[in-house]
Design a protein around this motif. Structure first.
Motif, short mmCIF file in Angstrom:
data_model
loop_
_atom_site.label_atom_id
_atom_site.label_comp_id
_atom_site.label_asym_id
_atom_site.label_seq_id
_atom_site.Cartn_x
_atom_site.Cartn_y
_atom_site.Cartn_z
N PHE A 122 1.73 1.22 7.22
CA PHE A 122 2.28 1.93 6.07
C PHE A 122 2.14 1.11 4.79
CE2 PHE A 122 5.90 2.34 3.17
CZ PHE A 122 5.69 3.64 2.73
N LYS A 123 2.44 -0.16 4.88
CA LYS A 123 2.46 -1.00 3.68
C LYS A 123 1.09 -1.51 3.27
CE LYS A 123 7.24 -2.55 3.97
NZ LYS A 123 7.60 -2.15 2.60
N THR A 124 0.08 -1.33 4.11
CA THR A 124 -1.24 -1.85 3.79
C THR A 124 -2.28 -0.74 3.58
OG1 THR A 124 -1.71 -2.09 6.17
CG2 THR A 124 -0.88 -4.03 4.99
N LYS A 125 -1.81 0.49 3.48
CA LYS A 125 -2.77 1.59 3.37
C LYS A 125 -2.21 2.74 2.54
CE LYS A 125 -5.34 4.83 6.34
NZ LYS A 125 -5.58 5.27 7.73
N THR A 126 -3.04 3.27 1.64
CA THR A 126 -2.72 4.51 0.94
C THR A 126 -3.53 5.63 1.59
OG1 THR A 126 -2.27 3.39 -1.16
CG2 THR A 126 -2.78 5.75 -1.26
N ARG A 127 -2.85 6.61 2.13
CA ARG A 127 -3.51 7.65 2.89
C ARG A 127 -4.06 8.77 2.02
NH1 ARG A 127 0.37 5.07 5.02
NH2 ARG A 127 0.40 4.49 7.22
N ALA A 128 -3.35 9.07 0.95
CA ALA A 128 -3.78 10.15 0.06
C ALA A 128 -3.01 10.03 -1.25
CB ALA A 128 -3.53 11.51 0.69
N LYS A 129 -3.57 10.63 -2.29
CA LYS A 129 -2.89 10.73 -3.59
C LYS A 129 -2.82 12.20 -3.95
CE LYS A 129 -4.42 6.19 -5.29
NZ LYS A 129 -5.12 5.47 -6.39
N MET A 130 -1.62 12.71 -4.08
CA MET A 130 -1.45 14.13 -4.38
C MET A 130 -0.05 14.36 -4.93
SD MET A 130 -0.95 15.79 -0.56
CE MET A 130 -2.05 14.70 0.34
N SER A 131 0.18 15.54 -5.45
CA SER A 131 1.51 15.90 -5.91
C SER A 131 2.37 16.30 -4.72
CB SER A 131 1.45 17.06 -6.90
OG SER A 131 1.06 18.25 -6.25
N VAL A 132 3.68 16.34 -4.93
CA VAL A 132 4.59 16.75 -3.87
C VAL A 132 4.28 18.18 -3.42
CG1 VAL A 132 7.00 17.32 -3.35
CG2 VAL A 132 6.44 15.17 -4.51
N TRP A 133 4.03 19.08 -4.38
CA TRP A 133 3.75 20.47 -4.00
C TRP A 133 2.44 20.60 -3.22
CZ3 TRP A 133 7.07 24.43 -4.09
CH2 TRP A 133 6.57 25.69 -3.75
N GLU A 134 1.43 19.83 -3.62
CA GLU A 134 0.17 19.83 -2.86
C GLU A 134 0.42 19.36 -1.43
OE1 GLU A 134 -3.17 19.00 -6.35
OE2 GLU A 134 -2.08 17.32 -5.45
N GLY A 135 1.32 18.40 -1.29
CA GLY A 135 1.66 17.93 0.04
C GLY A 135 2.32 19.01 0.88
N LEU A 136 3.22 19.78 0.25
CA LEU A 136 3.87 20.89 0.96
C LEU A 136 2.86 21.93 1.42
CD1 LEU A 136 7.01 21.33 -1.32
CD2 LEU A 136 7.04 20.64 1.08
N GLU A 137 1.90 22.22 0.57
CA GLU A 137 0.87 23.21 0.93
C GLU A 137 0.00 22.71 2.07
OE1 GLU A 137 0.19 25.69 -3.21
OE2 GLU A 137 -0.95 23.82 -2.92
#
Length: 345
Positions: A122-137
């Motif tokens: 978790f602390k060594t990786k960024t999985r994605a960059k998106m808005s909260v709403w995009e995440g919900l979708e």
């Protein structure tokens, strides 16, 4: 000639406590070292490292004091869900094989070793960059194998929870928790090993698995079950150490808690609701009281208040909601508490 004894000397309670406190310090040092590595990597690539929040939840990731939560009567009568039958939910003895097989796998694989590795990842990786709403979708494609109460889409459940809280005129941050509390299930689409490290009830690892955990008999397949370091009452912890020092089984609660703590202005009660909403052995069965500190006692009432909305909003009697109609309201709410808008998941 004096004979030798084969008797095994067991550690004293004082020695157990000393070991537990030392283990807690080692875990904390490990966490700090991971953060230092992240900062060095960011500096090497000329990126600005994401600041870690302090150990107290009263401060956000920028070191600024968080917005104080409003005084709430956590025991007030819930109006919109008052006619729901509590006994109609979490009927695991009637659950389908899909649910039972899920917990067999989860209980076998959620070990201390796995949980330490998951936190490093978790602390060594960024999985994605998106808005909260995009995440919900994006989350809408997931069917939770651990849930015996609903087959609603994730966004429908999120909105039903949030709208129940909103109709009871609870604070805006409380409404937002209803919307995002399951957003950590995005893990399933990133680097999960299945659903067993994403969904389901949560529980501490590193100490004895209690019978208050659902399907507790299946823990016998877990390699920690017979480990003398982990299978005692306190295990690697100590009396009243505080739940912030306890490793709960890795999944969407822990994941979203850390994401929200790092990126939002949500108050401590909101973060507790996110982190502990699946910790049913604690907030429903009153287990693990001996690990709680005074702050945990304050948060317990908030978590229980939220859980009623999370669980009872799954009732078939709840109205179907128009996502398009509600989207504008919740986008404003998201921007209010997630000011950076684009979040690193």
């Amino acid at each position: 000639m004096v004979g030798t004894s084969n008797k095994v000397l067991k550690p004293t309670r004082q020695e157990d406590d000393k070991f537990a406190k030392k283990s807690g310090v080692l875990l904390e040092k490990l966490d700090n070292k991971i953060l230092e590595i992240n900062q060095l990597k960011a500096a090497a690539t000329k990126e600005t490292p994401e600041p870690e929040s302090t150990t107290k939840d009263e401060f956000n990731s920028d070191g600024e004091e968080m917005e104080p939560s409003e005084a709430i009567d956590w025991d007030d009568k819930i109006s919109v869900l008052q006619n729901v039958d509590p006994n109609a939910f979490r009927q695991y003895e009637l659950a389908c094989d899909r649910v039972k097989l899920f917990y067999i796998e989860q209980h076998e694989k959620q070990t201390v070793a796995y949980n330490i590795q998951a936190r490093i990842n978790f602390k060594t990786k960024t999985r994605a960059k998106m808005s909260v709403w995009e995440g919900l979708e994006k989350l809408n494609k997931l069917l939770d194998d651990s849930d015996p109460d609903t087959e609603l889409s994730q966004i429908d459940h999120a909105l039903q929870t949030a709208e129940a809280i909103r109709r009871d005129k609870k604070p805006r941050w409380f409404q937002l928790v209803g919307l995002i509390h399951d957003l950590g299930k995005l893990l399933y689409f990133f680097d999960s090993q299945g659903q067993w490290d994403v969904v389901g009830d949560t529980f501490p690892v590193g100490c004895k698995f209690l019978k208050k955990i659902i399907f507790a008999e299946t823990f016998k397949k877990n390699s920690d079950f017979f480990n003398p370091l982990y299978n005692t009452k306190y295990g690697i912890y100590y009396k009243n150490c505080g739940l912030d020092k306890v490793m709960l089984s890795w999944g969407h609660d822990e994941y979203m808690y850390h994401v929200a703590k790092r990126n939002s202005k949500l108050p401590p009660e909101a973060l507790a609701m996110i982190r502990y909403h699946s910790f049913y052995p604690w907030h429903k069965e009153n287990a693990y009281q001996y690990l709680m500190n005074e702050d945990d006692k304050k948060m317990l009432s908030a978590v229980r208040a939220f859980n009623k909305y999370d669980l009872y909003s799954k009732s078939d009697d709840q109205p179907l909601l128009d996502v398009k109609e509600l989207k504008g309201y919740y986008l404003d709410l998201i921007d209010e508490y997630f000011p950076t808008k684009i979040i690193e998941f």
